[in-house]
Write an enzyme that holds these catalytic residues in place. Structure first.
Site, PDB file in Angstrom:
ATOM      1  N   LYS A 116       5.083  16.798  14.134  1.00  0.00           N
ATOM      2  CA  LYS A 116       4.691  15.436  13.475  1.00  0.00           C
ATOM      3  C   LYS A 116       5.831  13.895  14.138  1.00  0.00           C
ATOM      4  O   LYS A 116       4.692  13.050  13.034  1.00  0.00           O
ATOM      5  CB  LYS A 116       5.592  16.016  12.175  1.00  0.00           C
ATOM      6  CG  LYS A 116       5.054  16.873  10.965  1.00  0.00           C
ATOM      7  CD  LYS A 116       6.263  17.129   9.558  1.00  0.00           C
ATOM      8  CE  LYS A 116       5.176  18.361   9.128  1.00  0.00           C
ATOM      9  NZ  LYS A 116       4.992  19.808   9.047  1.00  0.00           N
ATOM     10  N   GLU A 200      13.973  12.550   7.208  1.00  0.00           N
ATOM     11  CA  GLU A 200      12.867  11.528   7.000  1.00  0.00           C
ATOM     12  C   GLU A 200      14.097  11.122   5.360  1.00  0.00           C
ATOM     13  O   GLU A 200      14.749  12.073   4.887  1.00  0.00           O
ATOM     14  CB  GLU A 200      12.076  12.265   6.494  1.00  0.00           C
ATOM     15  CG  GLU A 200      10.710  12.213   7.562  1.00  0.00           C
ATOM     16  CD  GLU A 200       9.243  12.523   7.408  1.00  0.00           C
ATOM     17  OE1 GLU A 200       8.447  11.674   7.312  1.00  0.00           O
ATOM     18  OE2 GLU A 200       9.206  12.534   5.903  1.00  0.00           O
ATOM     19  N   HIS A 234       8.414  23.841  -1.892  1.00  0.00           N
ATOM     20  CA  HIS A 234       7.090  22.918  -1.270  1.00  0.00           C
ATOM     21  C   HIS A 234       6.520  23.659  -0.526  1.00  0.00           C
ATOM     22  O   HIS A 234       4.935  23.209  -0.181  1.00  0.00           O
ATOM     23  CB  HIS A 234       8.386  22.458   0.101  1.00  0.00           C
ATOM     24  CG  HIS A 234       9.347  21.545   0.040  1.00  0.00           C
ATOM     25  ND1 HIS A 234       9.182  19.969   0.054  1.00  0.00           N
ATOM     26  CD2 HIS A 234      10.699  22.484   0.149  1.00  0.00           C
ATOM     27  CE1 HIS A 234      10.090  20.146  -0.641  1.00  0.00           C
ATOM     28  NE2 HIS A 234      10.825  21.093  -0.021  1.00  0.00           N
ATOM     29  N   ARG A 296      -7.838  21.087   9.327  1.00  0.00           N
ATOM     30  CA  ARG A 296      -8.350  22.093   9.488  1.00  0.00           C
ATOM     31  C   ARG A 296      -8.880  22.256   7.454  1.00  0.00           C
ATOM     32  O   ARG A 296      -8.248  21.333   7.150  1.00  0.00           O
ATOM     33  CB  ARG A 296      -7.220  23.397   9.748  1.00  0.00           C
ATOM     34  CG  ARG A 296      -6.095  23.702   8.768  1.00  0.00           C
ATOM     35  CD  ARG A 296      -5.002  24.959   8.476  1.00  0.00           C
ATOM     36  NE  ARG A 296      -3.322  24.548   8.603  1.00  0.00           N
ATOM     37  CZ  ARG A 296      -3.907  24.644   6.747  1.00  0.00           C
ATOM     38  NH1 ARG A 296      -4.828  24.725   5.685  1.00  0.00           N
ATOM     39  NH2 ARG A 296      -2.446  24.327   6.175  1.00  0.00           N
TER      40      ARG A 296
END
Length: 647
Positions: A116, A200, A234, A296
């Site tokens: 990431k 973040e 999540h 994907r």
């Protein structure tokens, strides 16, 4: 076009790929572990190869064995599905070195988006907006905590190699940062073999909106957006396309950013660019940020197929075989609205713990699309994701599509294991969701209302009692003596409750059920039972377990009164494994004083960590498991000293 492909996966996605490939005239090779020898994907395939033991590391993650299986069966290409090896660039390299085609992006593209932090740096260079945060290589506790202070709380800690919510923790204040960091690192290491994280800024009213892209290695198109904001911890629960409240301007901006991201890495095949969108003041062109790219096919790809009419698996095979992109951007359009709900074997009252069990009955509404990797009689094992099916609907408008989703969920019939079906039904009926007012915090805010225990009415008990006593089939003179109806009784249990029911069989087509102070009449009219004046639901019974398919499935147990009288056994002082799994850590020690809520151990199951807490204050008498132990559901892990009252 290939004449034979191997699908390096299992379950629902393997079945999905086989379905399209065979429709294109392509032979399919399945691979399977020991527990999957009779699985649905094996039965569907033209050939099947055994590749090892039950654990993924012993089978579906053995890239060398899978490649050899492809070569031995004459396959020219390997489709990875999603999960397992689908985003492993080393596997892609090995496939190509073996002279085979990987049906997906290049290893270089996967590497570019696999971490990431590196992916976000690349997106900044490409001009794609990103969330403020720290993506640096210095992973020391002090640096990460300092960067969190600079960003400003609340912050998200996220595994750099992660996905699916694993290795992710929300931290509201500095005091909780250290513990959250340790937990995120541990989970990331277990799931991805990489404990590095990024930090973040947390968007307080976020929406998760992603864009489906498809590239040929040079050019890319987008197939519009999906809204995946309905999440629990999540994990996506219900997805839809297009996103509610989406404007033409924002769709164009997000689509252009997604295409820019794909073309920046020479992307080939199906991929998804995920954005976090600030929904605090409506959807704005300046309020979306790149989150990550999944290199994907996504679990939720069917909603995109439903609104575009495109078979994404067909496109994957055609582009991997060397064809150009089947459509240009201007040839793609949105038609109607679609939803997908993920049906899992989960124990909702126990915090959505993954469940196992044999599916004694499984049926779906014929009007919906149900993508499933299991059938009636199959077993949900502890080794893999406990998904039962994806329930997909489409309609000309969002309101119509949502009504069809509610209907499809109400007509799902699952017996043999606990599921999240009632939770999905409650979510589909949620007033705010119905109005399109969605964000990633909706489920957490309303979790109590969404997980209320189903209502069991006397008519449900009567129907379950009829099944238990074998009274569902009208029989001449059933229950009669020579002079009067015979009174029968049955004891049923559900949840934490039980009841003794009595019935008078007045004839083959009429029964009177006495349930507490209520009288419920069952009559057989027009070929079916009417109970309490309402049509009887369908029923499935296996052994002592009875499932009434009303209210998303009500489960009862036929109780032997002698067993009931004996009462429960055990002293209630044990901390037990709630499911099969690996004991990751044990914090308790004999003689240790603990308080209710203290973390005593951590169990890892299905790639997620579950903290096992003390139910009360007490003293640890015995530790019965060690870190590294593989345990079954119900295994005793820690025993507290028996409480003694005053003498």
């Amino acid at each position: 076009m290939f004449d034979t492909i191997l699908i390096a996966n299992r379950g629902e996605i393997a079945c999905r790929v086989i379905e399209t490939a065979q429709a294109m005239g392509v032979r399919c090779v399945a691979v399977y572990s020991e527990v999957d020898a009779s699985a649905k994907h094996v039965a569907m395939a033209d050939m099947a190869v055994h590749i090892g033991g039950n654990a993924p590391a012993d089978s579906y993650l053995r890239g060398d064995v899978i490649i050899q299986a492809a070569r031995d069966t004459g396959a020219q290409a390997i489709h990875p599905g999603y999960g397992f090896l689908s985003e492993n660039p080393d596997f892609v390299d090995a496939v190509e070195e073996a002279g085979l085609v990987f049906i997906g992006p290049s290893a270089g593209a996967i590497r570019a988006m696999g971490l990431k932090d590196a992916a976000k740096a690349l997106m900044v260079q490409a001009g794609v907006p990103v969330v403020p945060g720290y993506h640096g290589s210095d992973q020391s506790d002090a640096v990460l905590a300092g960067e969190a202070d600079k960003i400003g709380y609340p912050v998200l800690i996220k595994a750099v190699a992660g996905g699916g919510g694993k290795g992710m923790r929300l931290v509201e204040a500095p005091a909780g940062f250290a513990e959250a960091l340790g937990s995120a690192r541990s989970e990331a290491q277990a799931a991805f073999g990489n404990a590095d994280v990024l930090v973040e800024k947390f968007i307080p009213h976020p929406r998760h909106i992603e864009v489906q892209v498809f590239g040929d290695g040079t050019q890319a198109v987008h197939l519009f957006e999906r809204d995946c904001s309905l999440q629990r911890r999540h994990q996506k629960v219900i997805e839809e396309a297009p996103a509610p409240g989406m404007t033409h301007e924002l769709r164009a901006a997000m689509g252009a950013a997604a295409v820019k991201a794909a073309e920046a890495i020479g992307y080939a095949g199906a991929g998804t660019v995920e954005f976090i969108v600030d929904g605090s003041d409506g959807l704005r062109v300046d309020g979306f940020y790149f989150m990550e790219m999944n290199t994907r096919l996504q679990v939720e790809h069917p909603v995109t197929e439903a609104i575009t009419g495109v078979d994404l698996v067909e496109w994957q095979l055609r582009v991997a075989a060397g064809e150009a992109l089947p459509k240009r951007q201007e040839e793609l359009a949105i038609e109607g609205h679609a939803f997908e709900a993920r049906l899992y074997a989960e124990d909702v009252p126990k915090g959505f713990l993954p469940a196992t069990g044999r599916l004694t009955h499984l049926a779906f509404d014929p009007a919906c699309r149900a993508d499933s990797g299991v059938r009636s009689g199959d077993t949900i094992s502890p080794f893999y994701d406990p998904m039962i099916a994806k329930v997909i609907v489409h309609g000309p408008t969002r309101d119509v599509a949502l009504a069809r989703l509610r209907q499809a969920l109400s007509r799902c019939e699952v017996a043999g294991t606990v599921t999240n079906l009632a939770f999905l039904g409650a979510l589909a009926g949620h007033e705010g969701f119905g109005k399109g007012k969605v964000d990633t915090g909706l489920i957490a805010r309303d979790i109590d209302a969404l997980t209320q225990a189903p209502h069991v009415a006397p008519r449900h008990l009567a129907l379950a009692g009829m099944a238990a006593l074998g009274l569902l089939e009208p029989k001449p003179l059933a229950g009669f003596t020579l002079w009067a109806p015979l009174l029968q009784q049955v004891m049923l249990g559900w949840g934490e409750e039980s009841a003794l029911l009595k019935v008078e069989v007045l004839g083959p087509k009429e029964q009177h059920w006495h349930i507490g102070d209520e009288l419920v009449t069952a009559r057989h009219l027009g070929g079916r039972w009417q109970i309490g004046g309402l049509p009887a639901a369908q029923v499935a019974m296996t052994g002592e377990r009875i499932t009434v398919f009303d209210g998303y499935g009500l489960e009862f147990t036929h109780i032997d009164p002698l067993v009931q009288a004996a009462g429960p056994q055990g002293d209630g002082n044990l901390v037990e494994a709630p499911m099969p799994g690996l004991v990751r850590d044990v914090f308790a020690k004999p003689g240790q004083q603990v308080r209710g809520g203290d973390k005593l151990a951590v169990l890892e199951a299905m790639k997620m960590e579950h903290s096992l807490l003390a139910a009360r204050d007490g003293v640890v008498a015995e530790v019965l498991a060690m870190a590294g132990d593989q345990v079954e559901a119900g295994a005793a892990l820690i025993r507290l000293e028996i409480e003694t009252g005053p003498v």
